[in-house]
Design an enzyme around this catalytic site. Structure first.
Site, PDB file in Angstrom:
ATOM      1  N   GLY A  20      10.951  11.264 -21.835  1.00 58.12           N
ATOM      2  CA  GLY A  20       9.945  12.065 -21.138  1.00 58.12           C
ATOM      3  C   GLY A  20      10.224  13.535 -21.407  1.00 58.12           C
ATOM      4  N   SER A  48       6.586   9.376 -16.565  1.00 59.73           N
ATOM      5  CA  SER A  48       5.617  10.092 -15.724  1.00 59.73           C
ATOM      6  C   SER A  48       5.146  11.373 -16.391  1.00 59.73           C
ATOM      7  CB  SER A  48       6.265  10.482 -14.390  1.00 59.73           C
ATOM      8  OG  SER A  48       6.522   9.352 -13.609  1.00 59.73           O
ATOM      9  N   ALA A  52       1.421  13.767 -15.880  1.00 57.02           N
ATOM     10  CA  ALA A  52       1.349  14.936 -14.983  1.00 57.02           C
ATOM     11  C   ALA A  52       0.018  15.658 -15.187  1.00 57.02           C
ATOM     12  CB  ALA A  52       2.511  15.869 -15.264  1.00 57.02           C
ATOM     13  N   GLN A  53      -0.638  15.961 -14.094  1.00 58.71           N
ATOM     14  CA  GLN A  53      -1.985  16.518 -14.193  1.00 58.71           C
ATOM     15  C   GLN A  53      -2.038  18.007 -13.871  1.00 58.71           C
ATOM     16  OE1 GLN A  53      -4.575  14.287 -11.619  1.00 58.71           O
ATOM     17  NE2 GLN A  53      -4.500  12.466 -12.913  1.00 58.71           N
ATOM     18  N   GLU A 120      -1.934  25.763  -6.183  1.00 63.56           N
ATOM     19  CA  GLU A 120      -1.799  24.411  -5.618  1.00 63.56           C
ATOM     20  C   GLU A 120      -1.259  24.500  -4.206  1.00 63.56           C
ATOM     21  OE1 GLU A 120       0.377  21.802  -8.196  1.00 63.56           O
ATOM     22  OE2 GLU A 120      -1.301  21.607  -9.576  1.00 63.56           O
ATOM     23  N   HIS A 239       2.201  10.868  -2.725  1.00 57.75           N
ATOM     24  CA  HIS A 239       1.084  11.765  -3.035  1.00 57.75           C
ATOM     25  C   HIS A 239      -0.058  11.412  -2.101  1.00 57.75           C
ATOM     26  CE1 HIS A 239      -1.956  14.081  -5.049  1.00 57.75           C
ATOM     27  NE2 HIS A 239      -1.016  14.615  -5.803  1.00 57.75           N
ATOM     28  N   ARG A 285       2.614  18.480   1.235  1.00 57.66           N
ATOM     29  CA  ARG A 285       2.220  17.116   0.859  1.00 57.66           C
ATOM     30  C   ARG A 285       2.523  16.086   1.925  1.00 57.66           C
ATOM     31  NH1 ARG A 285       3.489  16.237  -5.510  1.00 57.66           N
ATOM     32  NH2 ARG A 285       1.609  17.336  -6.106  1.00 57.66           N
ATOM     33  N   HIS A 344       5.186   8.638  -5.205  1.00 58.57           N
ATOM     34  CA  HIS A 344       4.836   9.535  -6.305  1.00 58.57           C
ATOM     35  C   HIS A 344       6.040  10.201  -6.953  1.00 58.57           C
ATOM     36  CE1 HIS A 344       2.287  12.235  -8.543  1.00 58.57           C
ATOM     37  NE2 HIS A 344       2.824  13.308  -7.981  1.00 58.57           N
ATOM     38  N   ARG A 379       9.167  18.014  -2.220  1.00 65.87           N
ATOM     39  CA  ARG A 379       8.963  18.823  -3.422  1.00 65.87           C
ATOM     40  C   ARG A 379       7.704  19.678  -3.327  1.00 65.87           C
ATOM     41  NH1 ARG A 379       6.042  17.403  -8.743  1.00 65.87           N
ATOM     42  NH2 ARG A 379       4.969  15.929  -7.399  1.00 65.87           N
ATOM     43  N   SER A 384       8.449  19.986 -10.420  1.00 72.12           N
ATOM     44  CA  SER A 384       9.334  18.986 -11.034  1.00 72.12           C
ATOM     45  C   SER A 384       9.421  19.137 -12.544  1.00 72.12           C
ATOM     46  CB  SER A 384       8.915  17.567 -10.654  1.00 72.12           C
ATOM     47  OG  SER A 384       7.537  17.471 -10.616  1.00 72.12           O
TER      48      SER A 384
HETATM   49  C1  LIG Z   1       0.465  10.929 -11.936  1.00 68.67           C
HETATM   50  C2  LIG Z   1       1.536  11.982 -11.877  1.00 68.67           C
HETATM   51  C3  LIG Z   1       1.194  13.333 -11.871  1.00 68.67           C
HETATM   52  C4  LIG Z   1       2.194  14.320 -11.808  1.00 68.67           C
HETATM   53  N1  LIG Z   1       1.833  15.644 -11.874  1.00 68.67           N
HETATM   54  C5  LIG Z   1       2.815  16.589 -11.928  1.00 68.67           C
HETATM   55  C6  LIG Z   1       2.496  17.957 -12.127  1.00 68.67           C
HETATM   56  O1  LIG Z   1       1.340  18.317 -12.288  1.00 68.67           O
HETATM   57  N2  LIG Z   1       3.501  18.853 -12.162  1.00 68.67           N
HETATM   58  C7  LIG Z   1       4.808  18.498 -12.014  1.00 68.67           C
HETATM   59  O2  LIG Z   1       5.690  19.370 -12.044  1.00 68.67           O
HETATM   60  N3  LIG Z   1       5.141  17.199 -11.845  1.00 68.67           N
HETATM   61  C8  LIG Z   1       4.179  16.243 -11.813  1.00 68.67           C
HETATM   62  N4  LIG Z   1       4.529  14.934 -11.658  1.00 68.67           N
HETATM   63  C9  LIG Z   1       5.952  14.571 -11.645  1.00 68.67           C
HETATM   64  C10 LIG Z   1       6.492  14.709 -13.080  1.00 68.67           C
HETATM   65  O3  LIG Z   1       5.539  14.206 -13.983  1.00 68.67           O
HETATM   66  C11 LIG Z   1       7.800  13.943 -13.237  1.00 68.67           C
HETATM   67  O4  LIG Z   1       8.703  14.286 -12.237  1.00 68.67           O
HETATM   68  C12 LIG Z   1       8.428  14.288 -14.590  1.00 68.67           C
HETATM   69  O5  LIG Z   1       7.496  14.070 -15.621  1.00 68.67           O
HETATM   70  C13 LIG Z   1       9.670  13.478 -14.828  1.00 68.67           C
HETATM   71  O6  LIG Z   1      10.079  13.706 -16.154  1.00 68.67           O
HETATM   72  P1  LIG Z   1      11.343  12.947 -16.708  1.00 68.67           P
HETATM   73  O7  LIG Z   1      11.450  13.332 -18.152  1.00 68.67           O
HETATM   74  O8  LIG Z   1      12.477  13.206 -15.813  1.00 68.67           O
HETATM   75  O9  LIG Z   1      10.991  11.403 -16.571  1.00 68.67           O
HETATM   76  P2  LIG Z   1       9.837  10.540 -17.265  1.00 68.67           P
HETATM   77  O10 LIG Z   1       8.788  11.374 -17.883  1.00 68.67           O
HETATM   78  O11 LIG Z   1       9.391   9.539 -16.257  1.00 68.67           O
HETATM   79  O12 LIG Z   1      10.586   9.811 -18.471  1.00 68.67           O
HETATM   80  C14 LIG Z   1      11.562   8.825 -18.225  1.00 68.67           C
HETATM   81  C15 LIG Z   1      11.970   8.198 -19.539  1.00 68.67           C
HETATM   82  O13 LIG Z   1      13.075   7.305 -19.321  1.00 68.67           O
HETATM   83  C16 LIG Z   1      12.818   6.058 -19.980  1.00 68.67           C
HETATM   84  N5  LIG Z   1      13.575   5.009 -19.281  1.00 68.67           N
HETATM   85  C17 LIG Z   1      13.704   4.836 -17.930  1.00 68.67           C
HETATM   86  N6  LIG Z   1      14.518   3.778 -17.681  1.00 68.67           N
HETATM   87  C18 LIG Z   1      14.909   3.306 -18.896  1.00 68.67           C
HETATM   88  C19 LIG Z   1      15.759   2.234 -19.303  1.00 68.67           C
HETATM   89  N7  LIG Z   1      16.357   1.436 -18.417  1.00 68.67           N
HETATM   90  N8  LIG Z   1      15.927   2.025 -20.638  1.00 68.67           N
HETATM   91  C20 LIG Z   1      15.311   2.809 -21.567  1.00 68.67           C
HETATM   92  N9  LIG Z   1      14.510   3.857 -21.225  1.00 68.67           N
HETATM   93  C21 LIG Z   1      14.312   4.087 -19.914  1.00 68.67           C
HETATM   94  C22 LIG Z   1      11.293   5.904 -19.911  1.00 68.67           C
HETATM   95  O14 LIG Z   1      10.828   4.969 -20.866  1.00 68.67           O
HETATM   96  C23 LIG Z   1      10.889   7.355 -20.206  1.00 68.67           C
HETATM   97  O15 LIG Z   1      10.946   7.579 -21.604  1.00 68.67           O
HETATM   98  C24 LIG Z   1       3.549  13.934 -11.717  1.00 68.67           C
HETATM   99  C25 LIG Z   1       3.893  12.586 -11.700  1.00 68.67           C
HETATM  100  C26 LIG Z   1       2.893  11.612 -11.794  1.00 68.67           C
HETATM  101  C27 LIG Z   1       3.285  10.160 -11.800  1.00 68.67           C
END
Ligand SMILES: Cc1cc2nc3c(=O)[nH]c(=O)nc-3n(C[C@H](O)[C@H](O)[C@H](O)COP(=O)(O)OP(=O)(O)OC[C@H]3O[C@@H](n4cnc5c(N)ncnc54)[C@H](O)[C@@H]3O)c2cc1C
Length: 527
Positions: A20, A48, A52-53, A120, A239, A285, A344, A379, A384
């Site tokens: 991610g 996620s 993110a929107q 926001e 959310h 929130r 969320h 949060r 995030s």
């Molecule tokens: C619908 C939605 C809207 C959002 N909007 C916003 C926003 O506008 N602004 C904001 O700041 N935040 C927003 N958030 C929150 C934000 O998107 C997340 O907190 C952030 O993207 C997390 O990033 P990350 O890289 O930590 O994890 P993620 O993007 O969730 O990536 C996790 C990665 O780990 C991998 N993984 C997990 N477990 C394993 C495993 N066991 N083996 C192999 N791979 C694994 C997954 O495949 C993925 O590649 C939103 C969240 C959602 C769901």
């Protein structure tokens, strides 16, 4: 689990689990220090981040200051935010947005070329950078994935499902991962001098969630099972406005819609937030989510009415939400959108310090799976992705300064996409019912009992044990926090009392809490 591995892969530098935004950005900031990203699915399409929107918060506007962003972050965190960490994040935000611009992030701009900034909920200024209205996550993650694929110091291995940490002499030295499924599944041991977890959140262990299926707390559970300290697991953000059309995961109607003036109404058109909080629909929130939960609990239906605020501009300004509504038969320019709260975001996670170090030597955590103390009990919107960027850069610096590159790595096997078992529905239901927006001692005890039975019936399947470990930590910490604060609301302890102290516990602590629940409470309420 059996340690009979089919292949051992030695990575010479940093081994990052998760593709991610957090994993990709950390790898890019490490460059030219070698990094290998291992993930369940293709980089730029997973986690996620892609969903993110709203966008990313940063005090960039001429009238805005990072101290004002800090003040808003502290206010949202309900007394539990780590002030020093929040100051680091707010003050480094602008530099990290500049990094994203260098990687090609196509943020929306005003006619004069300056970055367009949105407002926001609970932000005192317009400070959210966004892309095509509501496509920030998809576009920024795609840019980072393209940059990482083009970077010679970064390898990306897709299709692996990580199951368990590898420890040698008290240090984390890698992890075991499965690829393929059924009888053809193989087990690989990845080893490296630095291990970085970027595994995202836990929404999918709840029955109603906005998170993709891979966000199910497995990274957190894996690290907890190896003895790491976990921080604030009880703080799960719901959310307020998931689109309630019976989909799993539930599509999201971004907070930015309320920032644009959309209102929350019941089936009669009554606007109820004006009687709940001075900021009405722009209240924090947790306040908005609980108000909606209660309206639904007393038999109302709740809708987000965007007609006056957006009308015909809806499709252009919020294409993702518009498409989700239209595909569910709701025209948001002509009808209010049915909404309900959904799990969320996890404020808690692997306890990590100012450089993203966990309590286990050799292991760093970044992004949603980490708990730095930034978010406290609740949060602030769009903080995030920012936290993932700020700590991605810090983790990269710390690893570069403290880890030596070792021997070259062996050739990886060619995996197929992993087919990981889904969280059991009974786990998702007990989390939603008993560890959700409103909690009490009987419900939490029932949830712990259900989690215990699932563990006993697991047959030692590590993926399931990772999820139940995470669920147990959330439920046990929620039982121990006999007060209400931010996203954690106890019907039996409705006041804030513990003067904002954060929770720090290991899985062994959570197990003791679960074992201390009297038999009577465990069976008082079925889960
Ligand atoms: C619908 C939605 C809207 C959002 N909007 C916003 C926003 O506008 N602004 C904001 O700041 N935040 C927003 N958030 C929150 C934000 O998107 C997340 O907190 C952030 O993207 C997390 O990033 P990350 O890289 O930590 O994890 P993620 O993007 O969730 O990536 C996790 C990665 O780990 C991998 N993984 C997990 N477990 C394993 C495993 N066991 N083996 C192999 N791979 C694994 C997954 O495949 C993925 O590649 C939103 C969240 C959602 C769901």
């Amino acid at each position: 689990m059996s340690r009979q591995v089919d292949n051992v892969i030695h990575v010479p530098g940093a081994l990052i689990l998760g593709a991610g935004l957090a994993g990709l950005f950390t790898a890019l900031k490490l460059s030219p220090f070698p990094a290998c990203i291992v993930a369940g699915a293709q980089a730029g399409t997973t986690g996620s981040s892609v969903w993110a929107q709203g966008g990313i918060a940063a005090a960039i506007g001429p009238e805005d200051t990072w101290t004002s962003h800090l003040a808003d972050t502290l206010a949202a965190g309900a007394g539990t935010t780590d002030r020093d960490i929040a100051a680091v994040v707010a003050s480094e935000a602008h530099t990290r947005i500049d990094d994203l611009l260098r990687y090609g992030a196509p943020f929306d701009r005003n006619a004069d070329g300056s970055l367009a900034l949105a407002r926001e909920a609970a932000h005192s200024a317009a400070r959210i950078v966004h892309v095509s209205g509501d496509r920030a996550g998809a576009e920024v993650t795609r840019c980072l994935a393209d940059a990482a694929i083009a970077e010679p110091s970064i390898d990306i291995l897709e299709g692996f499902h990580a199951l368990e940490l590898a420890m040698e002499a008290g240090r984390v030295t890698g992890f075991f991962a499965r690829y393929g499924s059924g009888a053809g599944a193989k087990l690989v041991l990845f080893r490296a001098p630095a291990i970085i977890f970027a595994t995202g959140g836990l929404g999918s262990i709840y029955a109603v969630t906005t998170n993709p299926p891979e966000s199910r707390g497995e990274g957190l559970g894996m690290v907890a099972r190896a003895g790491a300290i976990i921080a604030d697991p009880e703080f799960v953000q719901f959310h307020p406005t998931a689109i309630a059309v019976g989909r799993d995961p539930a599509p999201l109607a971004t907070e930015a819609l309320r920032g644009e003036g959309a209102t929350l109404v019941d089936e009669t058109g009554r606007r109820f937030m004006t009687t709940v909080h001075a900021a009405a629909e722009l209240a924090p929130r947790d306040v908005v989510a609980r108000a909606i939960h209660r309206e639904i609990g007393i038999g109302h239906r709740v809708f987000l009415d965007c007609r006056a605020a957006l009308g015909a501009k809806f499709a252009e300004h919020f294409p993702t939400v518009y498409a989700a509504c239209i595909s569910a038969g709701v025209d948001p320019t002509a009808q209010p959108i049915p909404v309900a709260p959904a799990a969320h975001y996890h404020m808690g996670g692997i306890a990590s310090d100012t450089n993203g170090r966990s309590s286990l030597p050799g292991l760093w955590a970044v992004g949603e799976c980490a708990s730095t103390g930034l978010h406290g009990a609740n949060r602030l919107a769009s903080n995030s992705l920012l936290e993932a960027l700020v700590f991605g850069a810090r983790v990269a610096d710390d690893v570069k300064n403290s880890v030596l590159i070792t021997a070259t790595r062996s050739e990886p096997p060619a995996p197929t996409r992993f087919a990981a078992p889904a969280p059991p529905q009974i786990l998702r239901e007990t989390m939603a019912k008993n560890v959700g927006l409103e909690r009490d001692a009987d419900g939490l005890a029932a949830a712990l009992a259900t989690i215990g039975s699932l563990e006993r019936a697991s047959g030692g399947e590590p993926s399931l044990l990772n999820m139940t470990a995470t669920a147990k930590l959330v439920a046990a910490a929620a039982l121990e926090r006999r007060e209400s604060r931010g996203a954690h609301f106890r019907l039996d302890y409705p006041q804030a009392e513990k003067s904002g102290a954060r929770s720090f516990l290991t899985l062994a602590d959570a197990e003791k809490i679960a074992a201390s629940v009297p038999e009577k409470s465990r069976t008082a309420r079925s889960s």
